[in-house]
Structure formats: structure tokens, C-alpha cells
Design a protein around this motif. Structure first.
Motif, short mmCIF file in Angstrom:
data_model
loop_
_atom_site.label_atom_id
_atom_site.label_comp_id
_atom_site.label_asym_id
_atom_site.label_seq_id
_atom_site.Cartn_x
_atom_site.Cartn_y
_atom_site.Cartn_z
N THR A 88 0.82 -1.20 0.00
CA THR A 88 0.00 0.00 0.00
C THR A 88 0.86 1.26 0.00
OG1 THR A 88 -1.75 -1.15 1.22
CG2 THR A 88 -1.79 1.25 1.27
N ARG A 91 2.40 1.90 -3.47
CA ARG A 91 1.43 2.41 -4.44
C ARG A 91 1.05 3.85 -4.14
NH1 ARG A 91 -0.98 -0.79 -8.03
NH2 ARG A 91 -2.82 0.56 -8.02
N LEU A 96 4.71 1.08 -8.86
CA LEU A 96 4.16 -0.26 -8.98
C LEU A 96 5.09 -1.21 -8.23
CD1 LEU A 96 2.09 -2.20 -10.31
CD2 LEU A 96 3.74 -2.47 -12.19
N LEU A 121 -2.99 -10.20 -6.37
CA LEU A 121 -2.67 -8.83 -6.76
C LEU A 121 -2.02 -8.78 -8.14
CD1 LEU A 121 -1.34 -7.08 -3.52
CD2 LEU A 121 -3.67 -7.27 -4.38
N ALA A 124 -4.57 -8.92 -10.74
CA ALA A 124 -5.27 -7.64 -10.83
C ALA A 124 -4.36 -6.51 -11.30
CB ALA A 124 -5.86 -7.28 -9.46
N ARG A 125 -3.09 -6.83 -11.59
CA ARG A 125 -2.09 -5.87 -12.07
C ARG A 125 -1.83 -4.77 -11.04
NH1 ARG A 125 -3.50 -5.27 -18.57
NH2 ARG A 125 -3.39 -7.50 -19.03
N LEU A 126 -1.91 -5.15 -9.77
CA LEU A 126 -1.62 -4.20 -8.70
C LEU A 126 -0.19 -4.30 -8.22
CD1 LEU A 126 -4.93 -4.62 -6.67
CD2 LEU A 126 -4.33 -2.78 -8.25
N GLY A 156 -3.93 4.47 -5.16
CA GLY A 156 -3.76 3.15 -4.59
C GLY A 156 -4.75 2.74 -3.54
N SER A 161 -8.09 -1.91 -5.96
CA SER A 161 -6.87 -1.88 -5.15
C SER A 161 -7.22 -1.88 -3.67
CB SER A 161 -6.04 -0.65 -5.49
OG SER A 161 -4.92 -0.55 -4.64
#
Length: 496
Positions: A88, A91, A96, A121, A124-126, A156, A161
Motif C-alpha cells: 500500500t 502504491r 508499482l 494482486l 489484478a495488475r496491482l 492506490g 486496489s
């Protein structure tokens, strides 16, 4: 611990953080060491926690949050373990995260929740997930060559997210290692008599004048060297100003509940009126044993990070007594989801006032009927830090045949349903969810609402077939008197 200094080093920065878990993460440190050795034109800084320091990269064990945030803002790339808080933070800094999950088969964590979380994640491309040294090397090379691909809008905490990261934080809370049971500091090691802090004891009361005076005498009789101020808060009752002398040499203040009517509001009136750093609770029908307060304050003096200390109790009911002492010295959020741990009675609470006023907040006044307000407060406090417990009796707790909640079954059911709605984490702890659902089933049965009770009993059994409260509820539906069940349990120092 030495914090990383601001430097004139203009090389691109790769910041890596492995968190604070006590399991070593040598694998990731070795990969970063190898990268630093092959890329002398890149600055690699590793926050290594309990893992050994890197040999080639820069290393530091812990970085304070403010400095960590600043470094994340400076970094070209951020490498993290699978911790939601670190991800977290990266972001929010507009980066990234490049994530390497701890693997329990390599003794890097207690279970595989980081592997599952990072995979989720990554889909989800996080984050950008890496599971080998070659993959990490290639990803870092790409981040240095194409930094725009590793920049994100600082959203984020929005949308998917937020949902994914919140799920990770919940998983972290529920799967964290049980903390080592630290020894309780001895009161003998505490300061001289003049060094003990003042303590305010909040005593809510209603219609119990004789029991209240007995409670105040037990507070006044504490072998505590510091100043103790009792704040008696009258709720739905006219205040007795003559109590100002009931504490002998210990001051007594008499107030009227200025918050919401009920136990929670009365406690909060006392908390807000307190002018001391430490606040204790005591119900108006309970009594403290002489060494209770001294031993608890000694823990807070020795441990500045600790916010609340509890102790054991002796339950007195219908001329029977039962010892209820928890055999552990630290209690986590996950522990409290699994079990109410009724040994942690509100009359044992000693809390840093700042934790209530400026931290997790005061006692909730939105719980229906104030039922279970002490448990809900413990859940909020335990989310912040483990609760400390002294495994010795410190309070005699009087249980009544006609307590305030006797017969108020619909209030109890409504309050417990409120609790499940406020804490969706119960759904991830099947035994804990079944415990509360079983209590609801019993309350509905005792109130004569057979259909609702049967529905909750089935919900309980689906979650945890061995939960006894469901079978007690079914027995009450079948005609067993709820009062008989409660009296039998109370004689053993237990409740539903």
C-alpha cells in the motif's frame, strides 16, 4: 538502529523492504546482493528486518515510517515482500511494487498466505510478481530502463486496489504468528513510590448504592504508591454527592452521565473527565484485590508500546466461586475473534487514555443496549497492538441472577448481529463466527422466536458443527428453560 542518511548519490535507487517478520528472508537478500554486485551504477538499499544484512547492497534493519515514505518517493523501483502495508505504501508513493512473496516451504513464513495474496494482486495488475532471481533481475532491469512502466497514479486506495489490499490486511491479522508470551515485568522493578503515575478509575453506576461503596473501598485499599482518583458516573440515577468521602485518602469525583444513556456513555463520560494518562474501568458491583493496580501499571511503565493491560478474575455467583485466569500474557486480534476470552473482564482493564481519545476511539455508544461494548473495545485495541494480560487473579466479579441484561434477549441478539456486521473478519474465522451465531441462536430461542433461533442454529452448525451453543439453542426451542441453562453455566463461572 541507524537511519539511512540523505545522500548526494545520484545513482538510481532500488529500495527493497522485507518487513518486520521474525522469519528470515535470506533468499530475497541474496538476490538483491547479486544485483548490486552486477550493477555498481545502481544504489540498492535493503531494509532487512530480522534477516541478516546484505553483503554488497546497503542494509538497514528498520526504517521509521516517515523516512520510508520519503525513500519510496525517491526510488526508481520498490521491491517488497508480500505484506499489504508495504505494498500500500509503495502504491501511494506512485510506484508499482515489485513483489516477492515469502514461501513457507523455505521457512520464510508461517503459511502460504503471501503466495496467495501476491498471486491475486498480480492477476489484478496491482503488483509485478517475481518468483525467481532471474525474473527479479529482468524486472529490475526493465524498471531502470523504462521507469514510466513502473509509475502509477496515486489512486492506490481506490476501487479494486482498496478491496484487495484490505483483504490482505485482514489475512495478515488473522494468520500472524501468535506472539511469544513475554514475561510480565515485576512491580518490584518499577520506580520509587514518587515515580508512579496518577490513575483515574471510571466506575459507572445505577441503583447499587451498597455495592458501589464496597467497590470504592476496594479501590481505595490498593497497595499502589501513586494517586488514584475514582470517577463515579451515575446513569439514569440521581448522584450521591456524599460519595466524595467514600474513598478515604483516595479522591472520589461524582458525575452524571453526559453522553448517551447506558453503560457505554457512562464510561465515556468518565474517560473524558479524566485528567490522567492512565484510565481503569471497574463495574459498581466488582472489587479489586490489593495488588491489582500496582502490577498492571508496572507493565505499562516497562512497555511504552503497550496500550492496555488486563488480569484474571474470580467469578462469584450464588455462593459459588470460580477462578477464571487466562494462561497467556499476550492476546491478539485473531485470538479475540476466535474466542471472547471472558477472563478479560472490563473491571480488569487498565488503558492509556490516549489510546481511547486519540487512538482507536472511546467505548462505542452505537452498540444496541451497550451489550458487549467491552468486547468490541478489546477488538479495536487489539487491532492496534497485542493486549497484555497478567495471569493472576486481580478482581472479584459478582454475577447476579437479575443482572442488567437478564431477560433482555432481543437486545442481546440485536447487539450480536450488529457486531457481526461491524466485523466481517468473523466470516474468515469459522469457529469465532459460529460462537457468535450460536449466542444469537440461544438469545432468539430464549425470547421465544423459534423460527429465527432455528435459522441461526443451522447457520452455526454449518460454520462449525461442534459449536455447543447451537445445541443449547435447539434444547431451549424444545422446552428446556433458558434460565436453567444460564444458572448451571454461571455456577461454573461460565456463560453462553
Amino acid at each position: 538502529m541507524t537511519q539511512p542518511e540523505t545522500t548526494t548519490d545520484h545513482r538510481p535507487l532500488i529500495l527493497a523492504t522485507v518487513g518486520t517478520d521474525h522469519h528470515p528472508f535470506d533468499r530475497l537478500v541474496d538476490w538483491l546482493d547479486a544485483y548490486a554486485a552486477d550493477h555498481p551504477d545502481v544504489r540498492v538499499l535493503v531494509q532487512h528486518g530480522a534477516t541478516r544484512a546484505p553483503a554488497r547492497a546497503e542494509g538497514i534493519d528498520f526504517i521509521d515510517p516517515a523516512r520510508l515514505g520519503a525513500l519510496m518517493g525517491e526510488a526508481t523501483a520498490i521491491v517488497t515482500h508480500g505484506g499489504p502495508a508495504t505494498i500500500t505504501g509503495a502504491r501511494r508513493a506512485g510506484r508499482l511494487p515489485i513483489a516477492v512473496a515469502r514461501d513457507p516451504e523455505l521457512d520464510e513464513h508461517v503459511d502460504d498466505h503471501q503466495l496467495r495474496f501476491i498471486a491475486r494482486l498480480d492477476r489484478a495488475r496491482l503488483v509485478r510478481s517475481c518468483c525467481s532471481q532471474q525474473q527479479l533481475t529482468a524486472t529490475l532491469d526493465k524498471a531502470l530502463d523504462q521507469p514510466a512502466d513502473f509509475r502509477i497514479d496515486t489512486e492506490g486506495t481506490d476501487g479494486a486496489s482498496s478491496t484487495a489490499l484490505q483483504a490482505g490486511r485482514i489475512i495478515d491479522l488473522l494468520t500472524a504468528d501468535t506472539p511469544e508470551q513475554p514475561p510480565i515485568p515485576s512491580a518490584e522493578a518499577a520506580p520509587a513510590d514518587s515515580g508512579w503515575p496518577d490513575v483515574t478509575v471510571v466506575v459507572p453506576t445505577r441503583d447499587r448504592p451498597e455495592l458501589l461503596r464496597r467497590t470504592l473501598r476496594s479501590i481505595a485499599a490498593q497497595d499502589y504508591p501513586g494517586r488514584v482518583i475514582s470517577v463515579v458516573v451515575y446513569d439514569h440515577d440521581d448522584p450521591d454527592v456524599s460519595l466524595a468521602t467514600a474513598g478515604g485518602d483516595r479522591p472520589v469525583r461524582v458525575l452524571t452521565n453526559a453522553s448517551s444513556p447506558g453503560l457505554a456513555g457512562a464510561r465515556n463520560t468518565g474517560i473524558l473527565a479524566a485528567r490522567t494518562d492512565l484510565v481503569a474501568f471497574c463495574d459498581d458491583d466488582d472489587t479489586w484485590l490489593p495488588g491489582k493496580l500496582r502490577s498492571q501499571v508496572a507493565v505499562l511503565l516497562a512497555e511504552p508500546e503497550t496500550e492496555v493491560v488486563c488480569c484474571g478474575i474470580r467469578v462469584v455467583y450464588d455462593r459459588t466461586e470460580a477462578r477464571r485466569v487466562l494462561d497467556r500474557t499476550a492476546v491478539t486480534f485473531a485470538d479475540l475473534l476466535r474466542s471472547r476470552l471472558t477472563e478479560l473482564h472490563p473491571s480488569t482493564f487498565l488503558i492509556r487514555r490516549e489510546a481511547l481519545v486519540g487512538g482507536c476511539g472511546p467505548v462505542s455508544e452505537t452498540i444496541p443496549g451497550s451489550y458487549g461494548e467491552d468486547y468490541e473495545l478489546l477488538l479495536r485495541l487489539a487491532r492496534r497492538a497485542p493486549i497484555r494480560n497478567i495471569p493472576e487473579e486481580g478482581v472479584r466479579v459478582l454475577w447476579h441472577r437479575n443482572s442488567h441484561f437478564s431477560g433482555r434477549w432481543q437486545t442481546i441478539s440485536t447487539a450480536l448481529r450488529w457486531l457481526l456486521a461491524q466485523y466481517p473478519e468473523f466470516r474468515l474465522v469459522r469457529r469465532g463466527f459460529a460462537r457468535v451465531a450460536g449466542q444469537i441462536a440461544f438469545a432468539e430461542a430464549a425470547s421465544g422466536r423459534r423460527g429465527a433461533s432455528l435459522e441461526w442454529a443451522l447457520t452455526t452448525l454449518r460454520a462449525h458443527p461442534a459449536e455447543a451453543r447451537a445445541y443449547l439453542a435447539l434444547a431451549v426451542i424444545g422446552g428446556l428453560p433458558a434460565g436453567l441453562v444460564l444458572r448451571t453455566l454461571h455456577r461454573r463461572g461460565k456463560g453462553v
